[in-house]
Design a protein around this motif. Sequence first.
Motif, PDB file in Angstrom:
ATOM      1  N   ALA C  22       0.833  -1.201   0.000  1.00 58.54           N
ATOM      2  CA  ALA C  22       0.000   0.000   0.000  1.00 58.54           C
ATOM      3  C   ALA C  22       0.868   1.251   0.000  1.00 58.54           C
ATOM      4  CB  ALA C  22      -0.944  -0.007   1.171  1.00 58.54           C
ATOM      5  N   ASN C 100      -8.898  -1.869  -4.710  1.00 57.41           N
ATOM      6  CA  ASN C 100      -9.389  -0.834  -3.810  1.00 57.41           C
ATOM      7  C   ASN C 100      -8.964   0.530  -4.281  1.00 57.41           C
ATOM      8  OD1 ASN C 100     -10.408  -2.700  -1.710  1.00 57.41           O
ATOM      9  ND2 ASN C 100      -8.269  -3.336  -1.744  1.00 57.41           N
ATOM     10  N   VAL C 101      -7.779   0.548  -4.787  1.00 60.65           N
ATOM     11  CA  VAL C 101      -7.196   1.772  -5.261  1.00 60.65           C
ATOM     12  C   VAL C 101      -7.865   2.210  -6.568  1.00 60.65           C
ATOM     13  CG1 VAL C 101      -5.115   2.236  -6.623  1.00 60.65           C
ATOM     14  CG2 VAL C 101      -4.965   1.849  -4.161  1.00 60.65           C
ATOM     15  N   PHE C 103     -10.922   1.553  -7.997  1.00 61.81           N
ATOM     16  CA  PHE C 103     -12.308   1.995  -8.127  1.00 61.81           C
ATOM     17  C   PHE C 103     -12.813   2.680  -6.872  1.00 61.81           C
ATOM     18  CE2 PHE C 103     -11.590  -1.335 -11.170  1.00 61.81           C
ATOM     19  CZ  PHE C 103     -11.970  -0.696 -12.326  1.00 61.81           C
ATOM     20  N   GLN C 104     -11.874   3.031  -6.058  1.00 62.77           N
ATOM     21  CA  GLN C 104     -12.217   3.823  -4.885  1.00 62.77           C
ATOM     22  C   GLN C 104     -11.360   5.066  -4.914  1.00 62.77           C
ATOM     23  OE1 GLN C 104     -14.574   3.133  -2.796  1.00 62.77           O
ATOM     24  NE2 GLN C 104     -15.064   1.123  -3.633  1.00 62.77           N
ATOM     25  N   ALA C 105     -11.680   5.961  -4.044  1.00 56.94           N
ATOM     26  CA  ALA C 105     -10.962   7.229  -4.086  1.00 56.94           C
ATOM     27  C   ALA C 105      -9.708   7.254  -3.214  1.00 56.94           C
ATOM     28  CB  ALA C 105     -11.888   8.362  -3.670  1.00 56.94           C
ATOM     29  N   VAL C 106      -9.451   6.177  -2.540  1.00 61.49           N
ATOM     30  CA  VAL C 106      -8.299   6.198  -1.639  1.00 61.49           C
ATOM     31  C   VAL C 106      -7.039   5.855  -2.397  1.00 61.49           C
ATOM     32  CG1 VAL C 106      -7.175   5.127   0.308  1.00 61.49           C
ATOM     33  CG2 VAL C 106      -9.613   5.574   0.364  1.00 61.49           C
ATOM     34  N   VAL C 107      -6.210   6.823  -2.549  1.00 59.41           N
ATOM     35  CA  VAL C 107      -4.967   6.593  -3.249  1.00 59.41           C
ATOM     36  C   VAL C 107      -3.824   7.235  -2.486  1.00 59.41           C
ATOM     37  CG1 VAL C 107      -5.557   6.260  -5.652  1.00 59.41           C
ATOM     38  CG2 VAL C 107      -5.758   8.489  -4.625  1.00 59.41           C
ATOM     39  N   GLN C 114      -4.865  11.776  -7.049  1.00 52.19           N
ATOM     40  CA  GLN C 114      -6.212  11.348  -6.712  1.00 52.19           C
ATOM     41  C   GLN C 114      -7.194  11.745  -7.801  1.00 52.19           C
ATOM     42  OE1 GLN C 114      -7.634  11.642  -2.812  1.00 52.19           O
ATOM     43  NE2 GLN C 114      -5.702  11.087  -1.869  1.00 52.19           N
ATOM     44  N   ASP C 115      -7.067  12.965  -8.259  1.00 55.96           N
ATOM     45  CA  ASP C 115      -7.961  13.435  -9.318  1.00 55.96           C
ATOM     46  C   ASP C 115      -7.835  12.606 -10.583  1.00 55.96           C
ATOM     47  OD1 ASP C 115      -9.391  15.346  -8.113  1.00 55.96           O
ATOM     48  OD2 ASP C 115      -8.348  17.063  -8.979  1.00 55.96           O
ATOM     49  N   TRP C 118      -9.209   9.137 -10.103  1.00 55.89           N
ATOM     50  CA  TRP C 118     -10.659   9.168 -10.032  1.00 55.89           C
ATOM     51  C   TRP C 118     -11.268   9.330 -11.426  1.00 55.89           C
ATOM     52  CZ3 TRP C 118     -14.559   7.774  -7.240  1.00 55.89           C
ATOM     53  CH2 TRP C 118     -15.836   8.292  -7.515  1.00 55.89           C
ATOM     54  N   GLN C 122     -13.668   6.715 -13.401  1.00 56.30           N
ATOM     55  CA  GLN C 122     -14.998   7.104 -13.861  1.00 56.30           C
ATOM     56  C   GLN C 122     -15.155   6.805 -15.349  1.00 56.30           C
ATOM     57  OE1 GLN C 122     -17.604   8.065 -11.811  1.00 56.30           O
ATOM     58  NE2 GLN C 122     -16.009   7.232 -10.485  1.00 56.30           N
ATOM     59  N   ASP C 157     -17.061  -5.487  -6.341  1.00 57.00           N
ATOM     60  CA  ASP C 157     -15.780  -5.196  -5.706  1.00 57.00           C
ATOM     61  C   ASP C 157     -15.777  -5.637  -4.257  1.00 57.00           C
ATOM     62  OD1 ASP C 157     -15.186  -4.067  -8.081  1.00 57.00           O
ATOM     63  OD2 ASP C 157     -15.047  -2.001  -7.353  1.00 57.00           O
TER      64      ASP C 157
END
Lengths: 194, 194, 194, 194
Positions: C22, C100-101, C103-107, C114-115, C118, C122, C157
């Motif tokens: 991670a 997780n990274v 399709f989720q926003a936690v990076v 992050q932008d 994301w 999308q 997911d």
Amino acid sequence: MTVLDKRSAILDSAEVVFSTQAGAATIDEIAKAAGVAKGTVYLYFKSKDELFISLIEERIAAYMKKTQDYLAAAASIEDIVTFLVQLRMEFVVQHFGLLNVLFQAVVPGSAEAQDRIWTASQNAQKPFVEAINRVLGPNDAAMDPQTMVVMISGMADHLVSHRIWEDGFLDAQRSAADVLGFVLPCLRNVYPGR
Amino acid sequence: MTVLDKRSAILDSAEVVFSTQAGAATIDEIAKAAGVAKGTVYLYFKSKDELFISLIEERIAAYMKKTQDYLAAAASIEDIVTFLVQLRMEFVVQHFGLLNVLFQAVVPGSAEAQDRIWTASQNAQKPFVEAINRVLGPNDAAMDPQTMVVMISGMADHLVSHRIWEDGFLDAQRSAADVLGFVLPCLRNVYPGR
Amino acid sequence: MTVLDKRSAILDSAEVVFSTQAGAATIDEIAKAAGVAKGTVYLYFKSKDELFISLIEERIAAYMKKTQDYLAAAASIEDIVTFLVQLRMEFVVQHFGLLNVLFQAVVPGSAEAQDRIWTASQNAQKPFVEAINRVLGPNDAAMDPQTMVVMISGMADHLVSHRIWEDGFLDAQRSAADVLGFVLPCLRNVYPGR
Amino acid sequence: MTVLDKRSAILDSAEVVFSTQAGAATIDEIAKAAGVAKGTVYLYFKSKDELFISLIEERIAAYMKKTQDYLAAAASIEDIVTFLVQLRMEFVVQHFGLLNVLFQAVVPGSAEAQDRIWTASQNAQKPFVEAINRVLGPNDAAMDPQTMVVMISGMADHLVSHRIWEDGFLDAQRSAADVLGFVLPCLRNVYPGR
DNA sequence: AATGAATGAGAGTTCATTCAT
DNA sequence: GATGAATGAACTCTCATTCAT
């Protein structure tokens, strides 16, 4: 050791290391020389650049402090120039390594550092220029005082550099005498009647 | 492009890059500026230090070459000093970025580099000192010619640095006149009758 | 090993290391895993952030490539949803650590990272949304397709995460069947008559 | 401020800082935000990892506390699922920054931290699974309740992430309705007659 | 001779953790 | 209990130098 002592210790070590290694000085060496850990340097200075700038600015500030009282009382151009040369020699004996850096534009570090150091070193000449202007009064002298201060500073610095490299030490007394022996007689030419 | 041309191209680019970026100059940039590959630089100079030293030594050698004929024919101290100041100004106009590096002890690189550069810059003053000694003949003048050359060089360099930083350019003509206007009268004091 | 191979090797190693460690992944580890030197990583990616973003973007691009042909031909919502779930499961089997990274926003990394991640994730949903819109035709369905794609992706997911953690492996077939067994019957409710 | 208050203050600040800065949160910032000194944080939590784990565990514990009474009284699967979705939305409104971290496997910190957080988040689902089992009675339903809880949680979380990123805020009411509008009809398929 | 991909030592900087006060 | 100055390991990134092609 108080907080101020530690800051001073770092600055002193930085001066030694910068003077000795010029651009190759590392934070590691500075910290080791000051007897602190690398991280500690960053408690007092937020970057290497900042440390270097602070070092120069602080040394110049100390230099300028010495000039105030004397210059306020100086009555003739000869007085002022004599003081300029002697003070500069004295300064150099203490801070030789910084000389080239201090009154020249070659500095390690960022463009911002170069600007701030240049500005500081210019400010160090101002009191002398102002004192001369005061003594001269309104005038149409052949040479503007700024130029003269710059040139005389250059003579002194260069001579000091030369002799320290050549001889390994500096006879400040004799060097000041050499500069003044050359310069003072001319002043009567440049600013006649003063 | 001959071999010599390539070597020159690298040196020229090195001068531009060193002058512009001071300590931050990289071999990559120098190579790119010269239009060659990084590895090629190492065919001509065995290290970055070596490249830097060669650059300075070559520029000084070129500077000295110009002095020989003139100095051999010079008949008075005024001639010599005038020539010194003017030549120095002219040199600076071409090589300003190197000035501080050239005639000061602050250089990037090793201790060996500092020594070799210092030696080279001292050698550059010798012809002037010798010319003055010749013109003076056996003498008991108040100031030894070496000291005088050093001081005058310092005046010129300092003034140039100051004006380029302050104004962004150099009026070589005017600056030379300012230095000489101050210096020439002094000479009559120091070496009366010459 | 060609240039492209090396770039791929670094990306592959980066995926393994990012997935395993991670936020704690270091360039050193990535380089070692790829069998190259630290500096080499910087030949191909200008920063760690850049490397991470490239990794995600490239994996998503590969994922999307697979969708084009199929979605163009898909004739019913059931087709599309079935494909979505199965593709996602397949993707996850190959790239679980990134799930997780992805399709989720936690990076890990900067706000810019992050932008961009994301946005990329999308975009990966768009073809599905468009396909559904195409199949639906002009409509006043109870649920907008975008929302549905998001929800079904989330189900898949989450289930995958859960089972891999719990069991240590994933039976993609069975998991897809579980999701679809729950979802497909409902579609007739949400988009009646299609 | 009592001891418990201070511990809470640190946890609250940690949540804000972790949520805002993701992996880049520092103990310094957390301490400052809590109005205590850095060292004080270590009086209450033996490491940063420990602090992070405690934060998650405590938030989950609070979340679970709310479920007990309600679930004990819940009489139908619809009740339970509705409660699950609404509670999760409500939780997210309060703790969005932690969401991704809470119910996903991407966590800063050690492998131990990942395990403990995963375990905690799994435990949070248990009461729902048990309640469903109780309501179902001995059964041979097509889908095991664990799987269903996982999937529905995933839908909710994913939708929330999506909408917060897209819109910058969450309409919890509407989002819960969207999820339930899709899910409740499905339940009648999966667990017919209940 | 010429290239430039590859290297890896070493730089500046950060930050979790400690401990004397 | 509370502090925050001090630490130093570990990180990202740079760049002089090498060497297979």
